[in-house]
Design an enzyme around this catalytic site. Structure first.
Site, PDB file in Angstrom:
ATOM      1  CG  MET A 125      -1.699   1.290   1.404  1.00 36.93           C
ATOM      2  SD  MET A 125      -2.808   1.247   2.818  1.00 36.93           S
ATOM      3  CE  MET A 125      -1.683   1.685   4.141  1.00 36.93           C
ATOM      4  CG  ASN A 126       2.019   3.850  -3.016  1.00 35.98           C
ATOM      5  OD1 ASN A 126       1.846   2.770  -3.552  1.00 35.98           O
ATOM      6  ND2 ASN A 126       2.036   4.969  -3.700  1.00 35.98           N
ATOM      7  CG  ASP A 127       0.487   8.005  -2.795  1.00 40.04           C
ATOM      8  OD1 ASP A 127       1.496   7.533  -2.268  1.00 40.04           O
ATOM      9  OD2 ASP A 127       0.516   8.638  -3.868  1.00 40.04           O
ATOM     10  CD1 TRP A 156       4.147   1.683  -5.956  1.00 39.92           C
ATOM     11  CD2 TRP A 156       5.093   1.017  -7.857  1.00 39.92           C
ATOM     12  NE1 TRP A 156       3.614   2.435  -6.966  1.00 39.92           N
ATOM     13  CE2 TRP A 156       4.179   2.051  -8.140  1.00 39.92           C
ATOM     14  CE3 TRP A 156       5.795   0.434  -8.922  1.00 39.92           C
ATOM     15  CZ2 TRP A 156       3.952   2.527  -9.429  1.00 39.92           C
ATOM     16  CZ3 TRP A 156       5.574   0.915 -10.210  1.00 39.92           C
ATOM     17  CH2 TRP A 156       4.669   1.947 -10.461  1.00 39.92           C
ATOM     18  CB  SER A 188      -2.298   9.196  -6.232  1.00 46.47           C
ATOM     19  OG  SER A 188      -1.665   8.263  -5.403  1.00 46.47           O
ATOM     20  NE  ARG A 244       3.580  11.077  -9.800  1.00 45.16           N
ATOM     21  CZ  ARG A 244       4.796  11.194 -10.317  1.00 45.16           C
ATOM     22  NH1 ARG A 244       4.952  11.207 -11.625  1.00 45.16           N
ATOM     23  NH2 ARG A 244       5.855  11.289  -9.539  1.00 45.16           N
ATOM     24  CG  ASP A 245      -0.234  12.119  -7.831  1.00 43.47           C
ATOM     25  OD1 ASP A 245      -0.504  11.020  -8.370  1.00 43.47           O
ATOM     26  OD2 ASP A 245       0.889  12.396  -7.379  1.00 43.47           O
ATOM     27  CD  GLU A 305       5.559  11.767  -6.077  1.00 43.46           C
ATOM     28  OE1 GLU A 305       5.902  11.005  -6.985  1.00 43.46           O
ATOM     29  OE2 GLU A 305       5.613  11.439  -4.883  1.00 43.46           O
ATOM     30  CD1 TRP A 319       7.539   7.988  -2.328  1.00 44.01           C
ATOM     31  CD2 TRP A 319       7.731   5.790  -2.726  1.00 44.01           C
ATOM     32  NE1 TRP A 319       6.338   7.545  -2.838  1.00 44.01           N
ATOM     33  CE2 TRP A 319       6.427   6.212  -3.095  1.00 44.01           C
ATOM     34  CE3 TRP A 319       8.061   4.446  -2.881  1.00 44.01           C
ATOM     35  CZ2 TRP A 319       5.472   5.330  -3.608  1.00 44.01           C
ATOM     36  CZ3 TRP A 319       7.114   3.567  -3.396  1.00 44.01           C
ATOM     37  CH2 TRP A 319       5.842   4.013  -3.758  1.00 44.01           C
TER      38      TRP A 319
HETATM   39  C1  FRU Z   1       3.317   9.285  -4.459  1.00 41.69           C
HETATM   40  C2  FRU Z   1       3.200   8.637  -5.827  1.00 41.69           C
HETATM   41  C3  FRU Z   1       2.207   9.404  -6.683  1.00 41.69           C
HETATM   42  C4  FRU Z   1       1.749   8.370  -7.667  1.00 41.69           C
HETATM   43  C5  FRU Z   1       1.735   7.116  -6.814  1.00 41.69           C
HETATM   44  C6  FRU Z   1       2.036   5.860  -7.543  1.00 41.69           C
HETATM   45  O1  FRU Z   1       3.752   8.416  -3.470  1.00 41.69           O
HETATM   46  O2  FRU Z   1       4.461   8.583  -6.439  1.00 41.69           O
HETATM   47  O3  FRU Z   1       2.733  10.558  -7.288  1.00 41.69           O
HETATM   48  O4  FRU Z   1       0.503   8.644  -8.213  1.00 41.69           O
HETATM   49  O5  FRU Z   1       2.665   7.328  -5.775  1.00 41.69           O
HETATM   50  O6  FRU Z   1       1.814   4.745  -6.756  1.00 41.69           O
END
Ligand code: FRU
Length: 532
Positions: free
Chosen positions: A55-57, A81, A114, A187-188, A239, A334
């Protein structure tokens, strides 16, 4: 001859038995230390983790019909990841979460990076009806094939809608709705209903800046402006922005706040989230001179100075009656997230926090505090009115509380130019220390002896610091501890430090060190939390 042999045999057998006993003892000692399952030792008591996988964001959080929804960057098939999905969990109180089936899967257009989600109450998108309003999510499509082929335009924005409260999502047939304008990191997207200018707005990260878009229907988006090239920390790629209006605490005035994550380039290395406070006229975000000066002088203003609060954003569609700005972050970095010593799952989220915009003189601070719902989990409270600290002492130990689920609050009085250190420790000699260095003006966390640290060279190579400028002789502190995390809120949450750690056995003592001159801990409240 026979007796000699007998004696020799006897001595030999004694040695063997002795050895077996010795080895046996050592084994059981080792067992005492290591006899924990991964879940017993490391699965948090009250911080969200996925049952299994990476899991991340946090993504797409909204509130609807009594439930807080949390989506998140998720790779269910591995603990590192990989192809990104949106995982999904729901809660009625932001503390106890129920994991739901995966919400959005990657497809031929790319991984699902994200993004955000809103409840389209007026059905401006036409995806639902007024009676059954759609939830609309916007995410970044990350096209691995294009990236591998060396192209720059591999990130674009897509939308999806849900008519069953976020359980399943239908991707819009005209995706991507925002094509890549030849920007590598694009992104995001974070959407918000801008009630002041009666429009949907969206902000996304574009390399070293953010870009604002506006829309009437969540499908057609028009570029409004960009922001940030000349301000804030730029040690890494920008980000996960967030952008929303906030009332200035105790007034009827409001300001617009941008949260902006950056990796690397955080104040203590790697990933971290900075913020900006300014004005928005429906098109352009502007920062006044006083705030720009604060940003410059302090090398950025950060939501959290610890190493483990990243990509945090806020919930949408919180009711006006509630009125809170609710935030959650990814409790990792990260720099080492993919190596931390858990196998079944990797990473958890921070405690959900309420953000408050505080104005003192000309200065704005976005402060954070754990959501008030946490108090519903208090099982018992230990109270001490005043403790004079003239020697090192244990404030509480495992015979009284379980140190892996505590909410501790206290104030310090009579502080001088000195160092004030608190710690959690255990009989395996693991220790995590934190406190205030008033000789050199910083708050700190030191996890260099906190247990497992060797999985990464940079997990614990330095003390993390949060600098302060103003002098003080009193300080209030709140500490939230789980099995593998500490979240420290100084000065009513105006400075926050969040870090993770991996002890060899549970922590057993909460202690305070002696300083050069005596000082006082006042109103110590140790809340034992309970979760079934
Ligand atoms: C931030 C990020 C976002 C991206 C996502 C990919 O941690 O790098 O910018 O959308 O993670 O998992």
């Amino acid at each position: 001859m026979k007796t000699i042999i007998k004696k020799k045999f006897l001595r030999f057998s004694c040695c063997i038995i002795g050895l077996i006993v010795l080895v046996g003892c050592k084994q059981s000692l080792l067992n005492e230390k290591n006899d924990y399952t991964e879940a017993e030792l490391y699965r948090p008591n009250f911080h969200f983790t996925p049952k299994k996988g990476w899991m991340n964001d946090p993504n797409g959080m909204f509130y609807y019909n009594g439930y807080y929804h949390l989506f998140y960057q998720h790779y269910p098939d591995s603990n590192v990841w990989g192809p990104m999905h949106w995982g999904h969990a729901i809660s009625t109180d932001l503390i106890s979460w129920t994991e739901k089936p995966i919400a959005i899967y990657p497809d031929e257009k790319g991984y699902i990076f994200s993004g955000s989600a809103v409840v389209d109450v007026k059905n401006t998108s036409g995806f639902g009806s007024l009676k059954n309003p759609p939830m609309v999510a916007m995410f970044t499509y990350h096209d691995m094939k294009k990236e591998k082929a060396g192209e720059t335009n591999y990130q674009s924005q897509g939308i999806a809608y849900s008519l069953n409260e976020g359980l399943t999502w239908t991707k819009y047939e005209a995706n991507p709705i925002i094509k890549n304008p030849n920007i590598k990191d694009f992104r995001d997207p974070k959407m918000t209903w801008d009630a002041i200018h009666q429009q949907w707005i969206m902000v996304l990260a574009a390399g070293d800046k953010t870009m604002f878009y506006g829309s009437k229907n969540l499908k057609d988006w028009k570029l409004l402006s960009d922001f940030g090239k000349e301000i804030g920390a730029h040690g890494g790629v920008w980000e996960c922005p967030d952008f929303f209006p906030m009332l200035v605490d105790g007034t009827d005035d409001y300001k617009w706040v941008m949260l902006l994550s950056i990796n690397p380039g955080g104040p203590n290395g790697g990933s971290a989230t900075q913020y900006f406070v300014g004005d928005f006229d429906g098109k352009t975000f502007t920062i006044d001179d006083a705030f720009s000066k604060d940003v410059k002088e302090q090398n950025g203003l950060w939501i959290d100075y610890g190493r483990d609060n990243y990509a945090g954003v806020t919930w949408s569609n919180i009711s006006e009656v509630d009125g809170r700005k609710l935030f959650i972050g990814w409790m990792s970095n990260w720099d080492y997230a993919q190596k931390v010593p858990t196998e079944t799952w990797r990473s958890s989220m921070t405690i959900p926090r309420e953000l408050v915009l505080v104005k003192e003189g000309n200065h704005y601070t976005v402060s954070s505090k754990p959501v008030k719902e946490l108090k519903n989990y208090i099982a018992k409270t230990i109270n001490k009115e005043s403790i004079k600290i003239d020697k090192e002492m244990i404030l509480v130990d495992k015979s009284v509380v379980d140190l892996s689920k505590l909410d501790i609050q206290f104030s310090l009085k009579d502080l001088k130019k000195d160092v004030y250190t608190f710690s959690f420790s255990n009989n395996s000699k693991n220790i995590i220390q934190f406190g205030i260095n008033k000789k050199e003006n910083y708050f700190f966390i030191d996890r260099s002896k906190s247990g497992k640290i060797a999985f990464s060279d940079i997990f614990a190579n330095k003390i993390s610091k949060a600098p302060f400028k103003a002098d003080f002789d009193k300080m209030d502190i709140r500490v939230i501890v789980d099995k593998t995390s500490i979240e420290i809120f100084y000065n009513n949450g105006k400075t926050v430090m969040t870090e993770i750690f991996f002890p060899d056995q549970p922590m057993e003592y909460f202690s305070v060190s002696k300083a050069n001159t005596d000082y006082t801990i006042e109103n110590l409240i140790i809340n034992q939390l309970n979760f079934n």
